[in-house]
Design a protein around this motif. Structure first.
Motif, PDB file in Angstrom:
ATOM      1  N   UNK A 221      32.837 -38.428   8.489  1.00  0.00           N
ATOM      2  CA  UNK A 221      33.309 -38.096   9.818  1.00  0.00           C
ATOM      3  C   UNK A 221      33.362 -39.403  10.596  1.00  0.00           C
ATOM      4  N   UNK A 222      34.406 -39.619  11.353  1.00  0.00           N
ATOM      5  CA  UNK A 222      34.485 -40.826  12.178  1.00  0.00           C
ATOM      6  C   UNK A 222      34.564 -40.422  13.643  1.00  0.00           C
TER       7      UNK A 222
ATOM      8  N   UNK B 164      33.471 -37.179  22.910  1.00  0.00           N
ATOM      9  CA  UNK B 164      32.508 -36.267  23.508  1.00  0.00           C
ATOM     10  C   UNK B 164      32.102 -35.206  22.490  1.00  0.00           C
ATOM     11  N   UNK B 165      31.131 -34.360  22.862  1.00  0.00           N
ATOM     12  CA  UNK B 165      30.561 -33.426  21.898  1.00  0.00           C
ATOM     13  C   UNK B 165      31.591 -32.409  21.408  1.00  0.00           C
ATOM     14  N   UNK B 166      32.530 -31.988  22.250  1.00  0.00           N
ATOM     15  CA  UNK B 166      33.522 -31.010  21.803  1.00  0.00           C
ATOM     16  C   UNK B 166      34.473 -31.606  20.772  1.00  0.00           C
ATOM     17  N   UNK B 167      34.832 -32.888  20.942  1.00  0.00           N
ATOM     18  CA  UNK B 167      35.692 -33.560  19.966  1.00  0.00           C
ATOM     19  C   UNK B 167      34.971 -33.721  18.637  1.00  0.00           C
ATOM     20  N   UNK B 168      33.691 -34.101  18.698  1.00  0.00           N
ATOM     21  CA  UNK B 168      32.876 -34.245  17.488  1.00  0.00           C
ATOM     22  C   UNK B 168      32.780 -32.909  16.754  1.00  0.00           C
ATOM     23  N   UNK B 169      32.540 -31.850  17.509  1.00  0.00           N
ATOM     24  CA  UNK B 169      32.333 -30.546  16.892  1.00  0.00           C
ATOM     25  C   UNK B 169      33.600 -29.969  16.268  1.00  0.00           C
TER      26      UNK B 169
ATOM     27  N   UNK C 119      21.177 -35.851  12.937  1.00  0.00           N
ATOM     28  CA  UNK C 119      21.664 -37.177  13.296  1.00  0.00           C
ATOM     29  C   UNK C 119      22.262 -37.195  14.694  1.00  0.00           C
ATOM     30  N   UNK C 120      22.737 -36.047  15.148  1.00  0.00           N
ATOM     31  CA  UNK C 120      23.312 -35.959  16.483  1.00  0.00           C
ATOM     32  C   UNK C 120      22.290 -35.513  17.518  1.00  0.00           C
ATOM     33  N   UNK C 121      21.027 -35.386  17.108  1.00  0.00           N
ATOM     34  CA  UNK C 121      19.982 -34.955  18.023  1.00  0.00           C
ATOM     35  C   UNK C 121      19.630 -36.051  19.022  1.00  0.00           C
ATOM     36  N   UNK C 122      18.766 -35.690  19.976  1.00  0.00           N
ATOM     37  CA  UNK C 122      18.319 -36.662  20.969  1.00  0.00           C
ATOM     38  C   UNK C 122      19.330 -36.914  22.057  1.00  0.00           C
ATOM     39  N   UNK C 123      20.290 -36.014  22.248  1.00  0.00           N
ATOM     40  CA  UNK C 123      21.334 -36.236  23.244  1.00  0.00           C
ATOM     41  C   UNK C 123      21.276 -35.231  24.387  1.00  0.00           C
TER      42      UNK C 123
END
Length: 369
Positions: free
Chosen positions: A300-301, A306-311, A349-353
């Protein structure tokens, strides 16, 4: 090691401003030096915050250890967090670690116990697709044996081979959680990302070679100046004479993007792309082609997303529907995460946000804290 030099090269590498010569020098220095020599030359200021994934220190340490185990066995030792993060950021490109461009955070960044993990987890996607023939007959490649599937269609260990003298149309579709390679009758290769399709003739005639796609497809096209290859993707028509390019035409993305890796293409009869350029909505810009094709390399790149784009990327690959509760934080994500991880590992890996996750069947609920 020249500490000022390695710091400069690291900064340029992370900010994607390094020239090919500087990138080659950077990796050469990294390969020839110990971690002790490397880490002494970097500081937190070397990291462009807008390109960093935020992780807990524990997650940062975990990734670094995974990287070093592959790259320099026996070299793991305590480092200050920014040095550990920088080492992981750079070594990931060489050793294939889970993520890079990382930055520890005071938050633990872990998921709530029992929410995702064990039986309540999801495996990453894999090769597979459905072939729909012109007579309406469908063949699920996931469960089909290697060999001839129908007249003109053969399944091999790594691709669907197409070769039929009768130019009948067929559609190859990858659902969420699947990807597939297909070799068309002219030798052109197309790779379909998750949630994509390609409609094509089983044999190209004497004129142009035309296919229609949805989702995301990478093409490696056989050159034939007398028979141009044309890709229809939404409202864009991409005309090619022999090249390699990626088309992202997902309906839930803001725009259709065509990225040229090699050769030359014409879009909508007007715009000409050179290698390293991307076309979208009447605009051409220089891009990193590795970013556009990261999915083919198994990553994944994320690039200041933002979080919606990542998801959207994650949902396609893990076959999820995603809903949001509460106001999402403005955190931006940058870097790469391997696509062969379990869903729980990706979310860790995406935690802590400032975001929590909950999985109910194939529905992922994202909550602001």
């Amino acid at each position: 090691m020249d500490q000022e030099r390695i710091s400069l090269l690291l900064r340029k590498y992370l900010q994607k401003t390094a020239t090919p010569a500087e990138r080659a020098e950077f990796f050469s220095l990294l390969d020839s030096q110990s971690i002790e020599g490397f880490e002494d030359g970097i500081t937190p200021d070397d990291f462009p915050d807008e390109h960093l994934i935020t992780l807990s220190e524990a997650s940062s340490r975990k990734i670094l250890n995974q990287v070093l185990e592959h790259h320099q066995p026996g070299r793991i030792r305590k480092m200050r967090w920014w040095r550990a993060a920088a080492a992981a950021a750079v070594l990931a490109a060489l050793a294939g670690s889970a993520a890079y461009f990382i930055h520890p955070n005071t938050s633990t960044g872990t998921l709530a116990a029992g929410q995702i993990g064990g039986a309540n987890d999801r495996h990453p996607g894999h090769t597979g697709a459905t072939l729909t023939l012109s007579n309406g007959h469908t063949i699920v490649l996931d469960t089909a044996h290697n060999g001839q599937l129908a007249s003109g269609f053969t399944k091999t260990a790594d691709a669907l081979q197409v070769n039929d003298a009768t130019p009948l149309y067929a559609t190859l579709t990858t659902p969420a959680g699947r990807q597939q390679k297909v070799a068309l009758s002219d030798g052109t290769i197309a790779w379909l990302n998750a949630g994509s399709s390609i409609t094509f003739p089983s044999s190209f005639g004497k004129g142009e070679r035309r296919v229609t796609i949805t989702g995301e497809v990478f093409f490696d096209i056989v050159r034939d100046a007398y028979h141009p290859f044309i890709v229809n993707a939404g409202h864009d028509e991409i005309r090619d004479l022999g090249t390699r390019f990626n088309v992202n035409a997902y309906s839930d993305e803001p725009s259709i993007r065509t990225t040229l890796v090699q050769g030359k293409v014409q879009i909508n009869g007007r715009y000409i792309l050179q290698p390293g350029e991307q076309y979208s909505e009447g605009q051409i810009r220089k891009v990193d082609t590795d970013a556009a094709t990261a999915w083919m390399a198994g990553y994944f790149h994320f690039e200041h997303d933002d979080i919606t784009t990542v998801m959207r990327q994650i949902a396609r690959w893990y076959d999820l529907s995603v809903s949001y509760e509460g106001k999402m934080p403005p955190q931006k994500f940058g870097g790469d995460i391997q696509r062969n991880l379990m869903l729980s590992e990706v979310l860790e890996l995406l935690g802590g946000t400032g975001i929590d996750y909950q999985l109910q069947g194939n529905k992922l609920i994202i909550k602001s804290r």
